[in-house]
Design a protein around this motif. Structure first.
Motif, PDB file in Angstrom:
ATOM      1  N   LEU A   1       0.858  -1.202   0.000  1.00  0.00           N
ATOM      2  CA  LEU A   1       0.000   0.000   0.000  1.00  0.00           C
ATOM      3  C   LEU A   1       0.887   1.242   0.000  1.00  0.00           C
ATOM      4  CD1 LEU A   1      -2.602  -1.048   2.750  1.00  0.00           C
ATOM      5  CD2 LEU A   1      -2.896  -1.202   0.260  1.00  0.00           C
TER       6      LEU A   1
ATOM      7  N   LYS B   1      -6.789   3.543  13.168  1.00  0.00           N
ATOM      8  CA  LYS B   1      -7.398   2.342  12.602  1.00  0.00           C
ATOM      9  C   LYS B   1      -8.787   2.632  12.035  1.00  0.00           C
ATOM     10  CE  LYS B   1      -6.947  -1.465  15.147  1.00  0.00           C
ATOM     11  NZ  LYS B   1      -6.688  -2.314  16.355  1.00  0.00           N
TER      12      LYS B   1
ATOM     13  N   THR C   1      -4.678   3.682   1.486  1.00  0.00           N
ATOM     14  CA  THR C   1      -5.902   3.712   0.678  1.00  0.00           C
ATOM     15  C   THR C   1      -5.563   3.102  -0.677  1.00  0.00           C
ATOM     16  OG1 THR C   1      -5.372   5.931  -0.103  1.00  0.00           O
ATOM     17  CG2 THR C   1      -6.905   5.771   1.734  1.00  0.00           C
ATOM     18  N   THR C   2      -6.543   2.396  -1.229  1.00  0.00           N
ATOM     19  CA  THR C   2      -6.362   1.937  -2.591  1.00  0.00           C
ATOM     20  C   THR C   2      -7.129   2.919  -3.474  1.00  0.00           C
ATOM     21  OG1 THR C   2      -8.027   0.224  -2.060  1.00  0.00           O
ATOM     22  CG2 THR C   2      -5.746  -0.453  -2.090  1.00  0.00           C
TER      23      THR C   2
ATOM     24  N   ASN D   1     -10.948   6.658  -1.815  1.00  0.00           N
ATOM     25  CA  ASN D   1     -10.766   6.680  -0.367  1.00  0.00           C
ATOM     26  C   ASN D   1     -11.086   5.335   0.290  1.00  0.00           C
ATOM     27  OD1 ASN D   1      -9.907   7.926   1.937  1.00  0.00           O
ATOM     28  ND2 ASN D   1     -11.958   8.629   2.495  1.00  0.00           N
ATOM     29  N   THR D   2     -10.802   4.246  -0.407  1.00  0.00           N
ATOM     30  CA  THR D   2     -11.025   2.919   0.161  1.00  0.00           C
ATOM     31  C   THR D   2      -9.904   2.631   1.166  1.00  0.00           C
ATOM     32  OG1 THR D   2     -12.001   2.214  -1.917  1.00  0.00           O
ATOM     33  CG2 THR D   2     -11.325   0.487  -0.385  1.00  0.00           C
ATOM     34  N   LYS D   3     -10.275   2.480   2.434  1.00  0.00           N
ATOM     35  CA  LYS D   3      -9.269   2.362   3.501  1.00  0.00           C
ATOM     36  C   LYS D   3      -8.882   0.903   3.728  1.00  0.00           C
ATOM     37  CE  LYS D   3     -10.732   6.486   5.908  1.00  0.00           C
ATOM     38  NZ  LYS D   3     -12.124   6.627   5.355  1.00  0.00           N
ATOM     39  N   GLN D   4      -7.594   0.695   3.924  1.00  0.00           N
ATOM     40  CA  GLN D   4      -7.066  -0.643   4.180  1.00  0.00           C
ATOM     41  C   GLN D   4      -6.092  -0.502   5.340  1.00  0.00           C
ATOM     42  OE1 GLN D   4      -8.527  -2.723   2.052  1.00  0.00           O
ATOM     43  NE2 GLN D   4      -8.419  -1.997  -0.055  1.00  0.00           N
ATOM     44  N   VAL D   5      -6.264  -1.317   6.356  1.00  0.00           N
ATOM     45  CA  VAL D   5      -5.435  -1.203   7.552  1.00  0.00           C
ATOM     46  C   VAL D   5      -4.665  -2.500   7.783  1.00  0.00           C
ATOM     47  CG1 VAL D   5      -5.404  -0.778  10.037  1.00  0.00           C
ATOM     48  CG2 VAL D   5      -7.088   0.398   8.592  1.00  0.00           C
ATOM     49  N   ILE D   6      -3.356  -2.366   7.920  1.00  0.00           N
ATOM     50  CA  ILE D   6      -2.493  -3.507   8.258  1.00  0.00           C
ATOM     51  C   ILE D   6      -1.894  -3.232   9.637  1.00  0.00           C
ATOM     52  CG2 ILE D   6      -0.472  -4.864   7.601  1.00  0.00           C
ATOM     53  CD1 ILE D   6      -0.802  -3.862   4.737  1.00  0.00           C
ATOM     54  N   GLU D   7      -2.092  -4.166  10.535  1.00  0.00           N
ATOM     55  CA  GLU D   7      -1.622  -3.967  11.910  1.00  0.00           C
ATOM     56  C   GLU D   7      -0.785  -5.164  12.344  1.00  0.00           C
ATOM     57  OE1 GLU D   7      -4.856  -3.839  14.683  1.00  0.00           O
ATOM     58  OE2 GLU D   7      -3.599  -3.240  16.366  1.00  0.00           O
TER      59      GLU D   7
ATOM     60  N   GLN E   1      -0.685   3.509  -8.423  1.00  0.00           N
ATOM     61  CA  GLN E   1      -0.007   4.005  -7.206  1.00  0.00           C
ATOM     62  C   GLN E   1       1.495   3.710  -7.216  1.00  0.00           C
ATOM     63  OE1 GLN E   1      -2.329   2.196  -3.968  1.00  0.00           O
ATOM     64  NE2 GLN E   1      -3.626   4.016  -3.957  1.00  0.00           N
TER      65      GLN E   1
ATOM     66  N   TYR F   1      -1.295 -10.430  13.769  1.00  0.00           N
ATOM     67  CA  TYR F   1      -1.274  -9.752  12.463  1.00  0.00           C
ATOM     68  C   TYR F   1      -2.707  -9.589  12.008  1.00  0.00           C
ATOM     69  CZ  TYR F   1      -0.062  -8.710   7.607  1.00  0.00           C
ATOM     70  OH  TYR F   1       0.089  -8.110   6.380  1.00  0.00           O
ATOM     71  N   LYS F   2      -3.102  -8.362  11.793  1.00  0.00           N
ATOM     72  CA  LYS F   2      -4.518  -8.102  11.562  1.00  0.00           C
ATOM     73  C   LYS F   2      -4.733  -7.218  10.337  1.00  0.00           C
ATOM     74  CE  LYS F   2      -8.576  -6.442  14.091  1.00  0.00           C
ATOM     75  NZ  LYS F   2      -9.034  -5.836  15.353  1.00  0.00           N
ATOM     76  N   LEU F   3      -5.679  -7.603   9.505  1.00  0.00           N
ATOM     77  CA  LEU F   3      -6.059  -6.804   8.344  1.00  0.00           C
ATOM     78  C   LEU F   3      -7.505  -6.348   8.477  1.00  0.00           C
ATOM     79  CD1 LEU F   3      -4.586  -9.078   5.527  1.00  0.00           C
ATOM     80  CD2 LEU F   3      -3.569  -7.001   6.488  1.00  0.00           C
ATOM     81  N   GLN F   4      -7.747  -5.079   8.190  1.00  0.00           N
ATOM     82  CA  GLN F   4      -9.114  -4.542   8.123  1.00  0.00           C
ATOM     83  C   GLN F   4      -9.249  -3.892   6.757  1.00  0.00           C
ATOM     84  OE1 GLN F   4      -8.683  -2.388  12.157  1.00  0.00           O
ATOM     85  NE2 GLN F   4     -10.765  -1.913  11.448  1.00  0.00           N
ATOM     86  N   LEU F   5      -9.991  -4.543   5.872  1.00  0.00           N
ATOM     87  CA  LEU F   5      -9.978  -4.150   4.468  1.00  0.00           C
ATOM     88  C   LEU F   5     -11.345  -3.648   4.033  1.00  0.00           C
ATOM     89  CD1 LEU F   5      -8.134  -7.378   3.282  1.00  0.00           C
ATOM     90  CD2 LEU F   5      -7.107  -5.240   4.086  1.00  0.00           C
ATOM     91  N   GLU F   6     -11.399  -2.442   3.537  1.00  0.00           N
ATOM     92  CA  GLU F   6     -12.671  -1.959   3.008  1.00  0.00           C
ATOM     93  C   GLU F   6     -12.977  -2.589   1.653  1.00  0.00           C
ATOM     94  OE1 GLU F   6     -13.355   2.274   5.335  1.00  0.00           O
ATOM     95  OE2 GLU F   6     -13.115   2.310   3.163  1.00  0.00           O
TER      96      GLU F   6
ATOM     97  N   GLU G   1      -9.488  -5.108  -3.965  1.00  0.00           N
ATOM     98  CA  GLU G   1      -8.441  -4.090  -4.173  1.00  0.00           C
ATOM     99  C   GLU G   1      -7.209  -4.381  -3.330  1.00  0.00           C
ATOM    100  OE1 GLU G   1      -9.865  -0.048  -3.884  1.00  0.00           O
ATOM    101  OE2 GLU G   1     -11.393  -0.401  -5.412  1.00  0.00           O
ATOM    102  N   PHE G   2      -7.403  -4.916  -2.121  1.00  0.00           N
ATOM    103  CA  PHE G   2      -6.232  -5.245  -1.305  1.00  0.00           C
ATOM    104  C   PHE G   2      -5.488  -6.437  -1.900  1.00  0.00           C
ATOM    105  CE2 PHE G   2      -3.899  -7.171   2.206  1.00  0.00           C
ATOM    106  CZ  PHE G   2      -3.174  -6.066   2.639  1.00  0.00           C
TER     107      PHE G   2
ATOM    108  N   SER H   1      -3.459  -5.359  -4.628  1.00  0.00           N
ATOM    109  CA  SER H   1      -2.267  -4.616  -4.201  1.00  0.00           C
ATOM    110  C   SER H   1      -1.135  -5.568  -3.828  1.00  0.00           C
ATOM    111  CB  SER H   1      -2.601  -3.711  -3.003  1.00  0.00           C
ATOM    112  OG  SER H   1      -3.613  -2.787  -3.362  1.00  0.00           O
TER     113      SER H   1
END
Lengths: 323, 323
Positions: free
Chosen positions: A136, A181, A255-256, A259-265, B22, B266-271, B275-276, B279
């Motif tokens: 990302l 997040k 974001t992809t 404004n599509t949000k993607q969170v990696i934690e 991107q 390890y956590k993913l939160q994907l809108e 698209e993720f 990526s």
């Protein structure tokens, strides 16, 4: 069996001894120390002098260096990379390029393999920053540390006149983490990301107010943070603050399209920082031996190493069991 | 510039087109499709027939295959690996060894490089299982999926007589995740880890009770889970359930010495799941081209690939900026 030597036996060295007992394909052949070996209380391993290590070329597959980054590793890693494959946890960020160059030269000249700056930060956190930013590229990475004991900040407290003993916890601001997040735009200052909690034992007759002021105004360590100071007894410090928990979070919010949000934690919660760091070193020790067998000599970091090298399973097993 | 072709243009192909915008070092040279190219609505890319791809050898650095695992990829990946470096997201777990072997043979014979089974699971989750298990071999890994839309389960709902349309969400049991993170010993059944939430549009005159019963008792899909069924209108489904969010958690709880607990999460939160996934494919497309330039031909998975290959930065930059 992979034959492993530990160089330096403090909390990290002891952690390596403990971790090695969990791996069936590795054995500890000795602890090498600057102290008189008979004074080193290991958990079963034999201790030897550093001088004795020089005669062991060919008998040790990899040395795990467990000294400190300030004065030990800058000289020890290049020194022992002459003779052995090595792993270290060198973590003085600004000096990593210099350390890498020095070790790389020695290792290439002597056909050994050295993995430097292993652990969780630098180490696993670096890996996660790399994966997240590559996947990302439109996004932002934030690292939060804690809750955990910072040795550097604890040492800074103990150097203050009137302080008998102290432990400092770095505490991440979990509200900020949750906001990030949730995809909120947050402008973060140093003060917003972490706060600092100090447990301090005073010398007899020391002035608590003056010492509190000395702490919270100390530049680089505390002045830039909200800092809480608790004065406690030595007995309470000994009873409640001897563990070495730590951890932290690498949070990448990207974001992809639009404004599509993607969170990696990536989050670590560690009851023992030195034992976890040691566990990372041991897994990379296996990788180091495999690289050396493939004649991939020189210096490496975790960023250079294919994940499969850390495992004792075959490629076929890994594909079947983990994909 | 790395020249990229997309093979197959559904949600995933569109995601790849968006992701490529991107990345400064990559350019999309075309979308190749089985449909009539003029009917394919891209976001700027030119569309061509599959036949036209055959003449492009030497003009394309890597093909990103965006077909499905059931019928497209098992034949498409080996077919195109004759001519091109390829990436796919083949995710039929039980058939990965077979797919790997077939692609590996073609790629080695034709001196191409193919990375298979890329995405987040299999993919990033596989990586995290590998790192965690290698570092903390005494421990347990649990994977939780969701909250997110499962295409397979949504399809199963839509095949029921009387169902006009439907979307199914897989929902992880967050209580269980918290218990595991707190170090509790939990004996987990399938029912404990996830529950399933269904939004169903009925055909005119369909019997809601019978359909609810048909859903919750459906073996393999719903019978083993607690399943909630909501009957809604087509308008509501169209308005509130067209997004494709997903995500999940790989949780490894290990112990080092005695009962010292260490937790890796390890956590993913994907809108947007597609698209993720796209990526991830794009980052590994870069890795694929770099491997091919090094003449590392054959099939690979994410487990085989050094993290640095995913980045457009130099090794020196990565060490300086990420360690």
């Amino acid at each position: 069996m992979i034959k492993v030597a530990i160089i330096g036996y403090g909390n990290l060295g002891r952690g390596v001894e403990r971790s090695l007992k969990q791996h069936k394909d590795m054995e500890l052949v000795g602890v090498y120390t600057r102290r008189a070996p008979e004074t080193v209380q290991t958990e079963g391993a034999q201790a030897f002098t550093m001088d004795q290590l020089k005669d062991k070329k060919g008998e040790i597959d990899v040395c795990i260096l467990c000294g400190g980054s300030a004065t030990d590793l800058p000289t020890q890693t290049p020194e022992w990379a002459h003779l052995f494959n090595t792993i270290d946890s060198f973590d003085t960020h600004a000096k990593i390029p210099e350390h890498f160059a020095k070790v790389d030269q020695v290792a290439k000249e002597n056909q050994t393999t050295s993995i430097i700056s292993t652990g969780w930060d630098p180490g696993l956190f670096s890996l996660n920053r790399l994966y997240a930013q590559s996947i990302l590229p439109v996004g932002e990475t934030n690292t939060f540390w804690g809750k955990g004991v910072s040795q550097g900040h604890s040492d800074a407290l103990r150097r203050i006149n009137g302080v008998a003993d102290a432990v400092q916890y770095t505490v991440p601001n979990t509200d900020v983490i949750e906001k990030l997040k949730a995809g909120e735009q947050v402008n973060l200052t140093t003060r917003d990301k972490h706060f600092r909690e100090c447990f301090v034992v005073l010398d007899d007759g020391a002035n608590a107010d003056k010492i509190r002021e000395a702490i919270v105004s100390m530049p680089n360590y505390f002045a830039e943070y909200d800092t809480e100071v608790h004065f406690i007894s030595q007995a309470e410090l000994d009873q409640n603050h001897q563990a070495m928990p730590h951890g932290g979070t690498v949070l990448h919010t990207g974001t992809t399209h639009e404004n599509t949000k993607q969170v990696i934690e990536y989050k670590l919660q560690l009851e023992s920082n030195p034992e976890f760091t040691a566990s990372v070193l041991v897994a990379y020790a296996r990788a180091c031996v495999r690289l050396a067998k493939e004649k991939q000599f020189g210096a490496y970091t975790v960023l250079d190493i294919a994940p499969k090298y850390l495992s004792d399973r075959t490629d076929e097993e890994l594909r079947k069991e983990l994909l």
